[in-house]
Design an enzyme around this catalytic site. Structure first.
Site, mmCIF file in Angstrom:
data_model
loop_
_atom_site.group_PDB
_atom_site.id
_atom_site.type_symbol
_atom_site.label_atom_id
_atom_site.label_comp_id
_atom_site.label_asym_id
_atom_site.label_seq_id
_atom_site.Cartn_x
_atom_site.Cartn_y
_atom_site.Cartn_z
ATOM 1 C CE LYS A 89 -3.916 -1.992 2.572
ATOM 2 N NZ LYS A 89 -4.911 -1.765 3.650
ATOM 3 C CB ILE B 230 -8.046 -9.302 6.052
ATOM 4 C CG1 ILE B 230 -7.019 -8.658 7.008
ATOM 5 C CG2 ILE B 230 -9.126 -10.054 6.816
ATOM 6 C CD1 ILE B 230 -6.304 -9.621 7.933
ATOM 7 C CG HIS C 144 -15.083 -1.700 3.559
ATOM 8 N ND1 HIS C 144 -14.011 -1.229 2.877
ATOM 9 C CD2 HIS C 144 -15.597 -0.637 4.185
ATOM 10 C CE1 HIS C 144 -13.890 0.069 3.068
ATOM 11 N NE2 HIS C 144 -14.849 0.454 3.862
ATOM 12 C CG HIS D 65 -10.423 -0.589 -4.352
ATOM 13 N ND1 HIS D 65 -10.503 -1.305 -3.181
ATOM 14 C CD2 HIS D 65 -9.376 -1.094 -5.029
ATOM 15 C CE1 HIS D 65 -9.532 -2.200 -3.159
ATOM 16 N NE2 HIS D 65 -8.835 -2.094 -4.266
ATOM 17 C CD GLU E 29 -8.307 4.140 3.695
ATOM 18 O OE1 GLU E 29 -8.756 5.075 3.038
ATOM 19 O OE2 GLU E 29 -7.449 3.360 3.256
ATOM 20 C CG ASN F 165 -12.717 7.420 4.728
ATOM 21 O OD1 ASN F 165 -11.609 7.387 4.195
ATOM 22 N ND2 ASN F 165 -13.516 6.380 4.753
ATOM 23 N NE ARG G 45 -14.995 10.797 1.650
ATOM 24 C CZ ARG G 45 -14.117 9.812 1.681
ATOM 25 N NH1 ARG G 45 -12.877 10.024 2.066
ATOM 26 N NH2 ARG G 45 -14.472 8.587 1.322
ATOM 27 C CB VAL H 132 -20.723 8.656 -1.328
ATOM 28 C CG1 VAL H 132 -21.844 8.379 -2.313
ATOM 29 C CG2 VAL H 132 -19.556 9.331 -2.021
HETATM 30 C C1 MV4 Z 1 -7.264 -4.234 2.910
HETATM 31 C C2 MV4 Z 1 -8.005 -5.403 2.631
HETATM 32 C C3 MV4 Z 1 -7.539 -6.596 3.138
HETATM 33 N N1 MV4 Z 1 -6.405 -6.641 3.859
HETATM 34 N N2 MV4 Z 1 -6.131 -4.326 3.642
HETATM 35 C C4 MV4 Z 1 -9.797 -1.221 0.192
HETATM 36 C C5 MV4 Z 1 -10.226 0.173 0.496
HETATM 37 C C6 MV4 Z 1 -9.221 0.697 1.465
HETATM 38 N N3 MV4 Z 1 -9.785 1.601 2.386
HETATM 39 C C7 MV4 Z 1 -8.676 -0.524 2.129
HETATM 40 N N4 MV4 Z 1 -9.079 -1.646 1.339
HETATM 41 C C8 MV4 Z 1 -8.766 -2.895 1.721
HETATM 42 N N5 MV4 Z 1 -7.640 -3.031 2.474
HETATM 43 C C9 MV4 Z 1 -5.735 -5.514 4.092
HETATM 44 N N6 MV4 Z 1 -4.594 -5.586 4.814
HETATM 45 C C10 MV4 Z 1 -9.166 -5.276 1.881
HETATM 46 C C11 MV4 Z 1 -9.556 -4.039 1.422
HETATM 47 C C12 MV4 Z 1 -10.776 -3.992 0.654
HETATM 48 C C13 MV4 Z 1 -10.893 -4.649 -0.595
HETATM 49 C C14 MV4 Z 1 -9.834 -5.298 -1.193
HETATM 50 C C15 MV4 Z 1 -9.963 -5.918 -2.433
HETATM 51 C C16 MV4 Z 1 -11.203 -5.890 -3.105
HETATM 52 C C17 MV4 Z 1 -12.265 -5.240 -2.535
HETATM 53 C C18 MV4 Z 1 -12.123 -4.609 -1.276
HETATM 54 C C19 MV4 Z 1 -13.225 -3.975 -0.697
HETATM 55 C C20 MV4 Z 1 -13.098 -3.362 0.530
HETATM 56 C C21 MV4 Z 1 -11.882 -3.376 1.196
#
Ligand code: MV4
Length: 443
Positions: free
Chosen positions: A157, A202, A207, A234, A287, A289, A291, A294
């Site tokens: 990331k 993960i 989410h 995303h 994380e 946000n 703000r 949506v």
């Molecule tokens: C992740 C994760 C799994 N493991 N980090 C996507 C949005 C951002 N805010 C963080 N995101 C993710 N971070 C770890 N260590 C899964 C997501 C994630 C995601 C990843 C792949 C496909 C769709 C997703 C939907 C929501 C969050």
């Protein structure tokens, strides 16, 4: 407050204008040359052209927007979401002009914008974070050693990324080596920093995000959660509350953790704490946000709170209008983001909306940025409306959504409404069994 400038466009500008006018506050809209006919421009007390259509020449022109705010003598700026809403420099220069920025302070925006710093801050506050490097990686060798310890799959990331931008899933060392340099150079080009870190990935996760609010007296409350697992690349597609997956025990713990996270940074105004929840209901901070989001109407539907009103009250120094014990969640709410897009190829489909007709009914709220006859241009986000449904039970909401979407008439542009109808009849979705991979597997 007497007068607020809305530094945004479309449905969210219209949404903010509505609350301002209900509160007796005048509004100044800004618009690009492409947006002159938009409903929000007509709804505002006054509208000023901010520039040519491209975002770099209009809605991202922070100096020009500040100039308009000063010459219009507004008391505050509401940034909406996207554009300048999480730009710490903009929040700071607004304050320097003695104009209120409706949001948290610039320092908090900056802290949360750096994903390594925010992770560290949360870890120190006792908020669970995903196992990971926790600091910027100096070399590909370091990345490989740490990933082997954490165990694959890992996510690489960008520390200045967020919302899914600048992150890559690496199933093994080969993939990590392949992605390392390109992720760094892309991060540098997009965000101006090439700092990257790794986290364990993960899988099969949910989410889940918690809406919080803080005032300037140190009070923090939560307004429950939103499940945003239904995403594509995303981009969130459907959000709902309550999450159909969380047990009551986890739900209570996730609210407590969100409050702890917000208190750790003395958070003010509206914010969202994002968590990733695994199959066993372990949850980790991803994380924050800083703000209005949506999907905020989902929270408004279950709580009856006007989140924009709370943002304005807090920004003018008032305490939170309610204590935690007074905030109640009632029934179920679900939001569908209606986009001008090709339902097969998932690409934006701009054009003139020659017909836009829906049935108004109790429990249904439409936040639309466009009306029949308007043109969706290719310059901005293709979302044309949010359809939000509220009912006593999840099943009731699903039935209402299906009925509504079947009768919705839109001509002139392609939309993702057919995708929603597919999802609404999917057994797993109806049972509330879905993870972040749901749409990639849907056939
Ligand atoms: C992740 C994760 C799994 N493991 N980090 C996507 C949005 C951002 N805010 C963080 N995101 C993710 N971070 C770890 N260590 C899964 C997501 C994630 C995601 C990843 C792949 C496909 C769709 C997703 C939907 C929501 C969050």
């Amino acid at each position: 407050m007497r007068k607020i400038l809305i530094a945004n466009r479309g449905e969210i500008a219209l949404r903010i204008i509505k609350t301002c006018h209900q509160m007796g506050i005048e509004t100044v809209a800004i618009y690009s040359e492409a947006d002159i006919e938009m409903p929000y421009v007509k709804a505002a007390s006054k509208a000023v052209c901010v520039g040519e259509p491209p975002v770099n020449k209009s809605y991202l022109q922070s100096d020009k927007i500040l100039e308009i705010a000063k010459s219009e003598q507004v008391d505050a700026i509401h940034p909406g979401y996207g554009f300048l809403s999480e730009n710490a420099d903009f929040a700071k220069s607004t304050k320097n002009e003695r104009i209120i920025f409706i949001g948290p302070d610039a320092e908090t925006i900056k802290l949360m914008g750096d994903k390594i710093v925010s992770r560290k801050t949360m870890e120190q506050a006792g908020v669970p974070v995903v196992p990971g490097s926790g600091y910027g990686l100096k070399s590909i060798e370091e990345a490989c050693i740490l990933s082997a310890q954490i165990e694959y799959p890992v996510m690489l990331k960008a520390s200045s990324g967020g919302g899914g931008i600048g992150m890559v899933l690496c199933e093994n060392e080969q993939a990590l080596i392949k992605s390392f340099a390109s992720t760094k150079s892309r991060a540098l080009a997009y965000f101006g920093s090439d700092e990257v870190f790794i986290e364990k990935y993960i899988a099969e996760a949910r989410h889940v995000e918690v809406q919080i609010f803080g005032d300037h007296e140190g009070n923090i409350v939560h307004l429950f959660e939103r499940d945003c697992s239904i995403q594509r690349r995303h981009q969130k597609v459907i959000e709902e509350s309550p999450s159909p997956f969380l047990s009551e025990g986890t739900r209570r713990k996730i609210y407590e953790t969100a409050l702890k996270a917000a208190k750790a940074v003395g958070y003010t105004n509206a914010g969202t704490i994002e968590f990733i929840v695994d199959e066993k209901e372990n949850f980790y901070f991803l994380e924050m946000n800083t703000r209005l989001q949506v999907e905020h109407p989902v929270t408004e539907m279950i709580t009856g709170v006007d989140l924009v009103e709370w943002q304005i009250l807090i920004a003018q120094g008032e305490p939170l209008p309610m204590q935690q014990s007074q905030i109640k969640s009632s029934g179920h709410a679900m939001e569908f983001r209606l986009n001008a897009e090709d339902p097969v190829r998932f690409l934006p489909s701009p054009g003139k909306i020659t017909k836009l007709v829906w049935n108004e009914m109790p429990g249904i709220r439409i936040d639309a940025g466009y009306q029949e006859g308007d043109t969706v241009t290719p310059y901005y986000d293709p979302m044309i409306a949010k359809c939000i449904f509220h009912g006593e039970t999840r099943k009731e909401v699903i039935n209402a959504a299906e009925g509504f979407l079947k009768n919705l008439q839109i001509d002139g542009i392609k939309t993702n409404a057919p995708l929603f109808l597919n999802i609404l009849v999917n057994d797993d979705f109806v049972k509330g069994i879905y993870t972040t991979n749901f749409l990639s597997k849907l056939r």
